[in-house]
Design a protein around this motif. Structure first.
Motif, short mmCIF file in Angstrom:
data_model
loop_
_atom_site.label_atom_id
_atom_site.label_comp_id
_atom_site.label_asym_id
_atom_site.label_seq_id
_atom_site.Cartn_x
_atom_site.Cartn_y
_atom_site.Cartn_z
N PHE A 235 7.85 8.50 3.67
CA PHE A 235 8.81 8.79 2.61
C PHE A 235 8.66 7.81 1.45
O PHE A 235 8.65 8.21 0.28
N LEU A 236 8.53 6.53 1.75
CA LEU A 236 8.34 5.53 0.70
C LEU A 236 7.03 5.75 -0.05
O LEU A 236 6.95 5.59 -1.26
N GLY A 237 5.97 6.13 0.69
CA GLY A 237 4.69 6.41 0.04
C GLY A 237 4.77 7.60 -0.90
O GLY A 237 4.27 7.56 -2.02
N VAL B 35 4.28 7.51 -4.97
CA VAL B 35 3.29 8.37 -5.65
C VAL B 35 3.98 9.24 -6.70
O VAL B 35 3.51 9.35 -7.85
N LEU B 36 5.09 9.86 -6.35
CA LEU B 36 5.78 10.73 -7.30
C LEU B 36 6.34 9.95 -8.49
O LEU B 36 6.24 10.39 -9.64
N PHE C 265 3.20 7.73 -15.33
CA PHE C 265 1.89 7.58 -15.93
C PHE C 265 1.25 8.90 -16.38
O PHE C 265 0.47 8.90 -17.33
N LEU C 266 1.53 10.01 -15.73
CA LEU C 266 0.92 11.28 -16.14
C LEU C 266 1.28 11.70 -17.56
O LEU C 266 0.39 12.12 -18.31
N PRO C 267 2.54 11.60 -18.01
CA PRO C 267 2.82 11.95 -19.41
C PRO C 267 2.06 11.09 -20.41
O PRO C 267 1.61 11.58 -21.45
N MET C 268 1.88 9.80 -20.09
CA MET C 268 1.12 8.94 -21.01
C MET C 268 -0.35 9.34 -21.05
O MET C 268 -0.96 9.35 -22.12
#
Length: 124
Positions: free
Chosen positions: A13-15, A19-20, A26-29
């Motif tokens: 769950f923490l992983g 990741v999410l 970072f994906l929008p940048m």
């Protein structure tokens, strides 16, 4: 011996959460840089305040009275948050609830009178 396999769902769950959350940051940048939407200009990088340029340093100190008024606002806002559920259920709770709320409102009224006498509500 301690069985650490019980902690595997928590670690998974923490992983997934890590990741999410990283993807949302970072994906929008990355997409903005790849599509050409990242185009910083001096106008875009300038600080603004309510639609017009800042007229003084953003690190200016506020008067302590500003904080006093903010604290008083929070106190009386919390009073309203406690008053509504009490008003809904006062007839089912009886006299004990009514007396305890009157004591609570009395204490807040005394605090307001004290703040008023000390000048916390006076603004120059």
């Amino acid at each position: 011996m301690v069985d650490l396999s019980q902690y595997l769902p928590i670690l998974m769950f923490l992983g997934v959460a890590l990741v999410l959350s990283s993807a949302f940051v970072f994906l929008p940048m990355i997409v903005a840089r790849l599509t050409g939407a990242h185009n910083p200009t001096p106008e875009k990088l300038a600080e603004y305040e309510c639609g017009f340029p800042a007229f003084e340093d953003s690190r200016a100190q506020f008067d302590v009275r500003f904080y006093l008024v903010a604290i008083l606002f929070i106190i009386f806002d919390l009073e309203a948050a406690f008053l509504y559920p009490w008003a809904v259920s006062v007839f089912t709770l009886g006299w004990t609830a009514w007396i305890s709320m009157m004591i609570f409102i009395g204490e807040l009224a005394l605090g307001l009178v004290y703040a008023w006498k000390k000048g916390a509500l006076d603004w120059e």
